[in-house]
Design a protein around this motif. Sequence first.
Motif, PDB file in Angstrom:
ATOM      1  N   MET A 128       0.732  -0.945   0.166  1.00 54.31           N
ATOM      2  CA  MET A 128       0.066   0.046  -0.014  1.00 54.31           C
ATOM      3  C   MET A 128       0.761   1.208   0.024  1.00 54.31           C
ATOM      4  N   LYS A 129       0.671   1.903  -0.798  1.00 52.81           N
ATOM      5  CA  LYS A 129       1.561   3.290  -1.170  1.00 52.81           C
ATOM      6  C   LYS A 129       0.697   4.574  -0.758  1.00 52.81           C
ATOM      7  N   VAL A 130       1.322   5.319   0.366  1.00 55.19           N
ATOM      8  CA  VAL A 130       0.533   6.463   0.901  1.00 55.19           C
ATOM      9  C   VAL A 130       1.357   7.714   0.420  1.00 55.19           C
ATOM     10  N   LEU A 131       0.495   8.829   0.111  1.00 51.75           N
ATOM     11  CA  LEU A 131       1.239  10.234  -0.108  1.00 51.75           C
ATOM     12  C   LEU A 131       0.603  11.276   0.804  1.00 51.75           C
ATOM     13  N   ILE A 132       1.186  11.725   1.403  1.00 55.86           N
ATOM     14  CA  ILE A 132       1.098  13.078   2.411  1.00 55.86           C
ATOM     15  C   ILE A 132       1.485  14.305   1.621  1.00 55.86           C
ATOM     16  N   ILE A 133       0.596  15.144   1.129  1.00 56.42           N
ATOM     17  CA  ILE A 133       0.878  16.457   0.677  1.00 56.42           C
ATOM     18  C   ILE A 133       0.348  17.530   1.754  1.00 56.42           C
ATOM     19  N   PHE A 167       2.716  19.952  11.882  1.00 53.41           N
ATOM     20  CA  PHE A 167       1.502  19.034  11.803  1.00 53.41           C
ATOM     21  C   PHE A 167       1.880  17.661  11.050  1.00 53.41           C
ATOM     22  N   ILE A 168       2.713  17.651  10.193  1.00 51.11           N
ATOM     23  CA  ILE A 168       3.314  16.378   9.531  1.00 51.11           C
ATOM     24  C   ILE A 168       3.811  15.586  10.638  1.00 51.11           C
ATOM     25  N   LYS A 169       4.783  16.122  11.436  1.00 51.78           N
ATOM     26  CA  LYS A 169       5.106  15.467  12.602  1.00 51.78           C
ATOM     27  C   LYS A 169       4.260  14.643  13.512  1.00 51.78           C
ATOM     28  N   GLN A 170       3.069  15.259  13.596  1.00 51.05           N
ATOM     29  CA  GLN A 170       2.100  14.601  14.470  1.00 51.05           C
ATOM     30  C   GLN A 170       1.225  13.617  13.678  1.00 51.05           C
ATOM     31  N   PHE A 171       1.052  13.862  12.189  1.00 50.94           N
ATOM     32  CA  PHE A 171       0.016  13.240  11.495  1.00 50.94           C
ATOM     33  C   PHE A 171       0.678  11.907  11.071  1.00 50.94           C
ATOM     34  N   VAL A 172       2.138  12.022  10.813  1.00 57.60           N
ATOM     35  CA  VAL A 172       2.676  10.752  10.147  1.00 57.60           C
ATOM     36  C   VAL A 172       2.768   9.485  11.085  1.00 57.60           C
ATOM     37  N   PRO A 173       3.016   9.801  12.485  1.00 57.59           N
ATOM     38  CA  PRO A 173       2.668   8.587  13.202  1.00 57.59           C
ATOM     39  C   PRO A 173       1.170   7.928  13.245  1.00 57.59           C
ATOM     40  N   GLN A 174       0.355   8.769  13.098  1.00 55.46           N
ATOM     41  CA  GLN A 174      -1.192   8.504  12.885  1.00 55.46           C
ATOM     42  C   GLN A 174      -1.300   7.709  11.586  1.00 55.46           C
ATOM     43  N   VAL A 175      -0.860   8.125  10.735  1.00 53.36           N
ATOM     44  CA  VAL A 175      -1.043   7.233   9.391  1.00 53.36           C
ATOM     45  C   VAL A 175      -0.409   6.250   9.247  1.00 53.36           C
ATOM     46  N   GLU A 176       0.768   6.012   9.937  1.00 56.46           N
ATOM     47  CA  GLU A 176       1.565   4.888  10.250  1.00 56.46           C
ATOM     48  C   GLU A 176       0.767   3.631  11.079  1.00 56.46           C
ATOM     49  N   LEU A 177       0.245   4.142  12.042  1.00 55.94           N
ATOM     50  CA  LEU A 177      -0.528   3.431  12.945  1.00 55.94           C
ATOM     51  C   LEU A 177      -1.608   2.877  12.087  1.00 55.94           C
ATOM     52  N   LEU A 178      -2.318   3.584  11.435  1.00 54.13           N
ATOM     53  CA  LEU A 178      -3.569   3.369  10.384  1.00 54.13           C
ATOM     54  C   LEU A 178      -2.968   2.162   9.419  1.00 54.13           C
ATOM     55  N   MET A 179      -1.929   2.317   8.855  1.00 62.20           N
ATOM     56  CA  MET A 179      -1.384   1.285   7.744  1.00 62.20           C
ATOM     57  C   MET A 179      -0.748   0.090   8.463  1.00 62.20           C
ATOM     58  N   GLN A 180      -0.223   0.136   9.894  1.00 66.81           N
ATOM     59  CA  GLN A 180       0.049  -1.021  10.469  1.00 66.81           C
ATOM     60  C   GLN A 180      -1.043  -1.911  11.069  1.00 66.81           C
ATOM     61  N   THR A 181      -2.076  -1.299  11.164  1.00 70.11           N
ATOM     62  CA  THR A 181      -3.360  -1.967  11.647  1.00 70.11           C
ATOM     63  C   THR A 181      -4.268  -2.543  10.469  1.00 70.11           C
ATOM     64  N   THR A 182      -3.964  -2.118   9.291  1.00 71.48           N
ATOM     65  CA  THR A 182      -4.600  -2.507   8.317  1.00 71.48           C
ATOM     66  C   THR A 182      -4.079  -3.290   7.119  1.00 71.48           C
ATOM     67  N   PHE A 183      -2.591  -3.125   6.911  1.00 74.05           N
ATOM     68  CA  PHE A 183      -2.104  -3.641   5.777  1.00 74.05           C
ATOM     69  C   PHE A 183      -0.659  -4.189   6.224  1.00 74.05           C
ATOM     70  N   LYS A 184      -0.403  -5.315   5.516  1.00 66.74           N
ATOM     71  CA  LYS A 184       0.929  -5.737   6.005  1.00 66.74           C
ATOM     72  C   LYS A 184       2.239  -4.991   5.371  1.00 66.74           C
ATOM     73  N   GLU A 185       1.974  -4.512   4.136  1.00 65.16           N
ATOM     74  CA  GLU A 185       3.184  -3.804   3.849  1.00 65.16           C
ATOM     75  C   GLU A 185       2.821  -2.306   3.257  1.00 65.16           C
ATOM     76  N   ILE A 221     -13.325   3.598   8.234  1.00 62.83           N
ATOM     77  CA  ILE A 221     -13.410   3.595   6.599  1.00 62.83           C
ATOM     78  C   ILE A 221     -12.563   2.920   5.844  1.00 62.83           C
ATOM     79  N   ILE A 222     -11.654   3.217   6.161  1.00 62.15           N
ATOM     80  CA  ILE A 222     -10.255   2.483   5.263  1.00 62.15           C
ATOM     81  C   ILE A 222     -10.306   1.104   5.189  1.00 62.15           C
ATOM     82  N   LYS A 223     -10.555   0.498   6.489  1.00 62.46           N
ATOM     83  CA  LYS A 223     -10.744  -0.805   6.628  1.00 62.46           C
ATOM     84  C   LYS A 223     -11.923  -1.315   5.802  1.00 62.46           C
ATOM     85  N   LYS A 224     -13.060  -0.841   5.808  1.00 57.22           N
ATOM     86  CA  LYS A 224     -14.216  -1.457   5.277  1.00 57.22           C
ATOM     87  C   LYS A 224     -14.041  -1.298   3.689  1.00 57.22           C
ATOM     88  N   PHE A 225     -13.349  -0.183   3.136  1.00 54.47           N
ATOM     89  CA  PHE A 225     -13.119   0.343   1.887  1.00 54.47           C
ATOM     90  C   PHE A 225     -12.227  -1.020   1.296  1.00 54.47           C
TER      91      PHE A 225
END
Length: 190
Positions: A1-6, A12-30, A118-122
């Motif tokens: 899964m490839k994610v882009l943050i613009i 904010f990015i310093k706060q946001f990236v760990p949240q996005v990584e947590l979402l990715m870790q709990t949803t996708f293997k890679e 939402i992401i997990k269901k989608f």
Amino acid sequence: MKVLIIDDDNFFIKQFVPQVELLMQTTFKEYTVDIINENFTSIKSLSDYDIIFLDIDVSNNYVNWLRVPTNMKERNEKAVVIFVSNRVGLVHGASAVQPTYFIRKNNLLKDMEVLTIIIKKFFKRRLETIIFEYKGRKTSLKVSEIIYAESLGHNVILHTINNTYEFRPNFQSLLKKFDQVTSTQFHNSY
């Protein structure tokens, strides 16, 4: 899964990236997370990304940020576009572009909780597969690729964009495989 943050807000990015990584870790293997926080006019290859987080309030005089998601969808129709902004008033104007979700920077943790669901269901729906016997071999097919299924005598015909699969299971047992999928069954007599 490839994610882009613009986003141009480094704090904010310093706060946001760990949240996005947590979402990715709990949803996708890679997964990979790329960040673009400057030189926005150099954004070219969006088709590589599955999820794009876009700050629609980036301070850049050269880019109409409400037009960018439309261009993204034209280049990569399968991408999930999520708006991010401090300006809550942009939620309604942004809805014309139909983002998957809108994250309010001042409500990050609560919005990320909702986005996770939402992401997990989608992606569960997008990646869900059925397995069936086709021409003597087990065949796997993503449910999201099926346009419609029909019963013809004792055969079932699955129509996809690229192919048609005709095989001989029980139509009712096939419908059970579509457990969580939204589908409509029509009666064959009229």
